[in-house]
Enzyme design. Structure first.
Site, mmCIF file in Angstrom:
data_model
loop_
_atom_site.group_PDB
_atom_site.id
_atom_site.type_symbol
_atom_site.label_atom_id
_atom_site.label_comp_id
_atom_site.label_asym_id
_atom_site.label_seq_id
_atom_site.Cartn_x
_atom_site.Cartn_y
_atom_site.Cartn_z
ATOM 1 N N ASP A 76 0.875 -1.169 0.000
ATOM 2 C CA ASP A 76 0.000 0.000 0.000
ATOM 3 C C ASP A 76 0.910 1.215 0.000
ATOM 4 O O ASP A 76 1.569 1.515 1.001
ATOM 5 C CB ASP A 76 -0.895 -0.015 1.241
ATOM 6 N N TYR A 168 -7.633 15.149 -9.216
ATOM 7 C CA TYR A 168 -6.696 14.346 -9.999
ATOM 8 C C TYR A 168 -5.716 15.237 -10.768
ATOM 9 O O TYR A 168 -4.508 14.973 -10.803
ATOM 10 C CB TYR A 168 -7.479 13.462 -10.960
#
Length: 260
Positions: A76, A168
Site C-alpha cells: 500500500d 486528480y
C-alpha cells in the site's frame, strides 16, 4: 483516422538492469510497463495493493514473455512502513535497483462543490504523496551507486482542464513539479528522474469507471481517432528508463495525440 499500432519487437533496452514497478497488477499501464521491461531484458520486482491480481500478473509475465517469474511484493503506497518494506524486499530480491517506475495513482470524477475532504485527500495521497514516499525510500541507494533512473506517471490533466477532475489534475500537476525538482537534486548523484504524461490510454478499469459518452468525447480530441494502447505509454517509459535517455532528466514527456 484510426491507425492500428504494431506491438514492438524487443531491443534489449533494459538488458542487465533491475526494475521495480508499482501498481503493476491488472491490465493498466503498470502491467504493460512490467511486461515491456521483461521483454527488454530487465529483472523485475512488481508491486501492487491487490495480492491475487499481483500474483496473476507475475504468472502472466512469466508465461507470455518466457522469463523467470518476477518477484512480487504487496504494498500500500500510502503506508510508509509498506513502502520501506518494498524497498527492502526489492534490494533483497534484485541486489540493487537500477530503475523505479512510479505508476500508482487514483482518479475519479466529482465536481468541486460536491467533493469531500476525504475524496480530495485520498486522490492526492495515492497519486502524489505516495510518489514522494517511494522516491524518498529508493533514492539513497541510487545515490550511493551514483546511477539509477526513475520514471513517474503523470497526465496531460496536469496541463489541461477537464470537468470533474480538479483533485486528480492537481495531483498530476504536483507529480510534474515534484519530478522536475527532485531531478535537479538527483542529478549531482548521476540519477535521472523523468515522467510520462499520457492523454488517453484505454484499459478495462478506465472503461468501468467512465461513461461511454465521456470516453467518446475524449477520443474525439485525439488526432489518431483512438485512445493509446497501454503498451504505447509503456514504450516511452522503457525509453526513459534506458541508457538511450542518458541526457534527459526533469522532463515531462507527453504521450498524446491530442490536437493542439
Amino acid at each position: 483516422m484510426s491507425l492500428i499500432p504494431v506491438y514492438p519487437e524487443p531491443r534489449d533496452l533494459l538488458k542487465g538492469k533491475t526494475v521495480v514497478i508499482t501498481a503493476a497488477a491488472g491490465t493498466g499501464i503498470g502491467f504493460a510497463a512490467a511486461k515491456r521491461a521483461a521483454e527488454e531484458g530487465a529483472k523485475l520486482l512488481i508491486s501492487d495493493f491487490h495480492e491475487r491480481r499481483l500474483g496473476e500478473a507475475a504468472d502472466r509475465i512469466a508465461d507470455e514473455v518466457g522469463v523467470e517469474r518476477p518477484a512480487t511484493f504487496v504494498c500500500d503506497v500510502t503506508n510508509e512502513d509498506n513502502v520501506q518494506g518494498l524497498r527492502d524486499a526489492s534490494l533483497a530480491a534484485l541486489g540493487k535497483v537500477d530503475v523505479l517506475i512510479n505508476n500508482a495513482g487514483l482518479g475519479g470524477e466529482v465536481d468541486v462543490v460536491d467533493m469531500t475532504d476525504d475524496q480530495w485527500s485520498r486522490v492526492l495521497d495515492v497519486t502524489l504523496t505516495s510518489l514522494f514516499r517511494m522516491t524518498r525510500a529508493f533514492l539513497p541507494t541510487m545515490y550511493a551507486a551514483k546511477s539509477g533512473a526513475m520514471v513517474n506517471n503523470a497526465s496531460v490533466l496536469g496541463w489541461r482542464a477537464q470537468k470533474g477532475q480538479s483533485h486528480y489534475a492537481a495531483a498530476k500537476a504536483g507529480v510534474m513539479a515534484f519530478t522536475r525538482c527532485s531531478a535537479i537534486e538527483a542529478a549531482e548523484y548521476g540519477v535521472r528522474i523523468n515522467a510520462v504524461s499520457p492523454s488517453l490510454a484505454m484499459h478495462p478499469f478506465l472503461a468501468k469507471v467512465t461513461t461511454q459518452e465521456a470516453l467518446d468525447k475524449l477520443v474525439e480530441r485525439e488526432a489518431f481517432g483512438r485512445p493509446a494502447e497501454v503498451w504505447e505509454i509503456a514504450n516511452v517509459m522503457m525509453f526513459l528508463a534506458s541508457d538511450l535517455a542518458s541526457y534527459m532528466t526533469g522532463e515531462i514527456v507527453s504521450v498524446s495525440s491530442q490536437r493542439a
